[in-house]
Design a protein around this motif. Sequence first.
Motif, PDB file in Angstrom:
ATOM      1  N   GLU A 145     -65.730   8.220 -23.338  1.00  0.00           N
ATOM      2  CA  GLU A 145     -65.619   9.647 -23.418  1.00  0.00           C
ATOM      3  C   GLU A 145     -64.611  10.425 -24.218  1.00  0.00           C
ATOM      4  O   GLU A 145     -65.010  11.312 -24.898  1.00  0.00           O
ATOM      5  CB  GLU A 145     -65.620  10.035 -21.717  1.00  0.00           C
ATOM      6  CG  GLU A 145     -65.668  11.523 -21.687  1.00  0.00           C
ATOM      7  CD  GLU A 145     -65.480  12.033 -20.400  1.00  0.00           C
ATOM      8  OE1 GLU A 145     -65.458  13.049 -19.979  1.00  0.00           O
ATOM      9  OE2 GLU A 145     -65.476  10.996 -19.428  1.00  0.00           O
ATOM     10  N   GLU A 146     -63.357   9.777 -24.110  1.00  0.00           N
ATOM     11  CA  GLU A 146     -62.304  10.578 -25.017  1.00  0.00           C
ATOM     12  C   GLU A 146     -62.811  10.471 -26.684  1.00  0.00           C
ATOM     13  O   GLU A 146     -62.534  11.508 -27.289  1.00  0.00           O
ATOM     14  CB  GLU A 146     -60.936   9.995 -24.794  1.00  0.00           C
ATOM     15  CG  GLU A 146     -59.888  10.729 -25.736  1.00  0.00           C
ATOM     16  CD  GLU A 146     -58.641   9.721 -25.301  1.00  0.00           C
ATOM     17  OE1 GLU A 146     -57.656   9.856 -26.751  1.00  0.00           O
ATOM     18  OE2 GLU A 146     -58.409   9.362 -24.371  1.00  0.00           O
ATOM     19  N   TYR A 152     -65.782  12.138 -27.928  1.00  0.00           N
ATOM     20  CA  TYR A 152     -65.307  13.864 -27.908  1.00  0.00           C
ATOM     21  C   TYR A 152     -64.342  14.171 -29.131  1.00  0.00           C
ATOM     22  O   TYR A 152     -64.861  15.273 -29.871  1.00  0.00           O
ATOM     23  CB  TYR A 152     -64.808  14.298 -26.357  1.00  0.00           C
ATOM     24  CG  TYR A 152     -64.513  15.669 -26.455  1.00  0.00           C
ATOM     25  CD1 TYR A 152     -65.204  16.719 -25.965  1.00  0.00           C
ATOM     26  CD2 TYR A 152     -63.209  16.182 -26.935  1.00  0.00           C
ATOM     27  CE1 TYR A 152     -64.771  18.057 -26.027  1.00  0.00           C
ATOM     28  CE2 TYR A 152     -62.745  17.783 -26.904  1.00  0.00           C
ATOM     29  CZ  TYR A 152     -63.800  18.514 -26.427  1.00  0.00           C
ATOM     30  OH  TYR A 152     -63.393  20.028 -26.166  1.00  0.00           O
ATOM     31  N   GLN A 175     -71.149   2.823 -20.449  1.00  0.00           N
ATOM     32  CA  GLN A 175     -70.627   3.551 -21.676  1.00  0.00           C
ATOM     33  C   GLN A 175     -71.343   4.604 -22.142  1.00  0.00           C
ATOM     34  O   GLN A 175     -70.824   5.740 -22.774  1.00  0.00           O
ATOM     35  CB  GLN A 175     -70.324   2.611 -22.525  1.00  0.00           C
ATOM     36  CG  GLN A 175     -69.168   1.848 -22.386  1.00  0.00           C
ATOM     37  CD  GLN A 175     -69.583   0.412 -21.620  1.00  0.00           C
ATOM     38  OE1 GLN A 175     -70.537   0.348 -20.856  1.00  0.00           O
ATOM     39  NE2 GLN A 175     -68.688  -0.697 -21.531  1.00  0.00           N
ATOM     40  N   ALA A 212     -70.768   7.837 -20.467  1.00  0.00           N
ATOM     41  CA  ALA A 212     -69.526   8.486 -20.657  1.00  0.00           C
ATOM     42  C   ALA A 212     -69.811   9.213 -21.820  1.00  0.00           C
ATOM     43  O   ALA A 212     -69.174  10.324 -22.062  1.00  0.00           O
ATOM     44  CB  ALA A 212     -68.297   7.252 -20.697  1.00  0.00           C
ATOM     45  N   ALA A 213     -70.127   8.696 -22.697  1.00  0.00           N
ATOM     46  CA  ALA A 213     -70.563   9.487 -24.233  1.00  0.00           C
ATOM     47  C   ALA A 213     -71.290  10.585 -24.148  1.00  0.00           C
ATOM     48  O   ALA A 213     -71.207  11.667 -24.683  1.00  0.00           O
ATOM     49  CB  ALA A 213     -71.071   8.554 -25.145  1.00  0.00           C
ATOM     50  N   LYS A 263     -71.356  12.683 -21.374  1.00  0.00           N
ATOM     51  CA  LYS A 263     -70.421  13.637 -20.942  1.00  0.00           C
ATOM     52  C   LYS A 263     -69.938  14.427 -22.047  1.00  0.00           C
ATOM     53  O   LYS A 263     -69.865  15.639 -22.091  1.00  0.00           O
ATOM     54  CB  LYS A 263     -69.307  13.032 -20.098  1.00  0.00           C
ATOM     55  CG  LYS A 263     -69.753  12.473 -18.840  1.00  0.00           C
ATOM     56  CD  LYS A 263     -68.904  11.935 -17.856  1.00  0.00           C
ATOM     57  CE  LYS A 263     -69.299  11.617 -16.499  1.00  0.00           C
ATOM     58  NZ  LYS A 263     -68.007  10.856 -15.795  1.00  0.00           N
ATOM     59  N   SER A 264     -69.580  13.778 -23.070  1.00  0.00           N
ATOM     60  CA  SER A 264     -68.750  14.435 -24.310  1.00  0.00           C
ATOM     61  C   SER A 264     -69.890  15.347 -25.179  1.00  0.00           C
ATOM     62  O   SER A 264     -69.516  16.272 -25.381  1.00  0.00           O
ATOM     63  CB  SER A 264     -68.129  13.339 -25.363  1.00  0.00           C
ATOM     64  OG  SER A 264     -67.003  12.753 -24.598  1.00  0.00           O
TER      65      SER A 264
END
Length: 602
Positions: free
Chosen positions: A439-440, A443, A468, A471-472, A474-475
């Motif tokens: 996610e980090e 982003y 995964q 999570a991606a 979310k960004s």
Amino acid sequence: MSEPSVQLQIQTLPDNPGVYQYYDKEGKILYVGKAKNLKKRVSSYFNKVHDNARTNVLVRKIATIKHIVVETENDALLLENNLIKKHQPRYNVMLRDDKSYPWICIKKEPFPRIFPTRRMIKDGSEYYGPYTNFKIVHTLLDMIKELYPLRTCNYDLSEKNIDSHKFKVCLEYHIGNCKGPCEGNETREHYEKQVEAIRQLLKGNFKHSLREFKTQMQQYAQDLEFELAQRMKVKIEALEKYQAYSTVANPKITNVDVFSIVSDESAAYINYLQIMHGAIIRSHTLEIKKKLAETDAELLELAIVEIQERFSLQFREVIVPFSIDLGERIRVTVPQLGDKKQLLELSERNAKYYRIEQLKQLQIVDPDRHTNRIMAQMQKDLRLPVEPRHIECFDNSNIQGTNPVSACVVFKDGKPSKKDYRHFNVKTVEGPNDFASMEEVVYRRYKRLLEENEPLPNLVIIDGGKGQLGAALKSFDALGIRGQVAIIGIAKRLEELFYPNDPIPLYLDKKSETLKIIQHLRNEAHRFGITFHRDKRSKTALVSAIEEIPGIGEKTMTSLIKKFKSVKRLKEASEADIAEVVGASKAKKIINHYQTNEQKST
């Protein structure tokens, strides 16, 4: 003509089978097609927006519609094929293959000669083939020459000329390759009997010749003519060897024609095998360039008619991979197992090999077209709104929970763009947390591209499964780019492709070019990430090792890291090498430190 005029023409079309032709406002023919029902088929072009852009352009250009009504669909197939070859309309598929192929000719003449040729002359002679190359032709003719001594001269062996002793036997007679019919040493009846046996061989029927040779061998043996019996045995062995080589299926399968098709976004490859007595007596592969997203069924029907006309064939039964309509006179078989299924699989392998060969040539002579084909295929396979000309793939590396890093690799037009590769130190995540790390870095990557007004990729691939990918996403949501950029996740174990909001993964053909490029991306991201992770761990270990040395400060530490890169290299360095970097005094401290530690450990 205006659009209402076209609609009026459609309304007057009959509901019969036939062929339709589209013309532009200048009277130039655009397209020829066949239909079971002319009105329904032509109407379908105008009552919707087509997925294929080329079809939409065609429809906009149509000004006049002409049609020809025929009795049956088979007649429509033949007529369509003839009109395409005659007019070569811009929007019809292209049949690629105009070279002449070798044939074996049995000449219509007294005591017929048998020879190879590329020209078919309509003089009553018989032609067998075509064969894909002269190597096959020469192999057959060499075998025939070994089995049956026929003349090779071009004399006119009429009864009058033979009776008047016009010709003399040549060297071929004296060395046993000819029986000398020019001097009347061989009867016409005996010669024709041999020619009939050769006809059967060329049709794939070996039984007649084998039976005849075996009978002669036994007769010679009974008459104690062992030398002649041995000659017959050699002929039998040669014939059986060729039969074993050429027979690919049950010899009971005779007079069957096999067709298979392999296609991609730009072309289709149709292989044809003619089977007689279990042997392949003809093989041919036809390449068709697509124009309007034609279906495999449409292309296969077109190719069968083309091959039928080109080689003057009469089909009784055709084996095909799926059901098609070739009229009432031709039996269509779609085998599920057994000998016929094996023949179909053999034909498919031939089509695939031909396609691979053509694509290799295309990659060399026209790399742009090769790239365009792959991009179009990837767009179709991955269900993307645009071609994935720019792809980015992310992978996390955190071995044993230390030094978490991520890698982003970039492919442009299906090839690595290494100058655009990026690696990331994970900053906000504590411990081994793949989801948070993904996610980090996603982003950070696209926030920067947006801030710098750099183009976003057409496709993002996340190395990992649903977690995964989530999570991606979310960004993507945080940046407001969800829906602008396609994103998929690839699971390592089964090569499953996951899409947002779709619980069912996509599985690609293991041999597909699309999957190979995705695997290349994933492997490259893994390699790039592992290399960065290894370098970072080495640097961390070196910093720790230097920090233990008394009297060594941060500035000295930085100089040593820049020079020696790893603990091992620093330990192995001489005092003089270290002194070049940090001076003699500090070099002595470092050497003494490591020597002391070694003594303690021993």
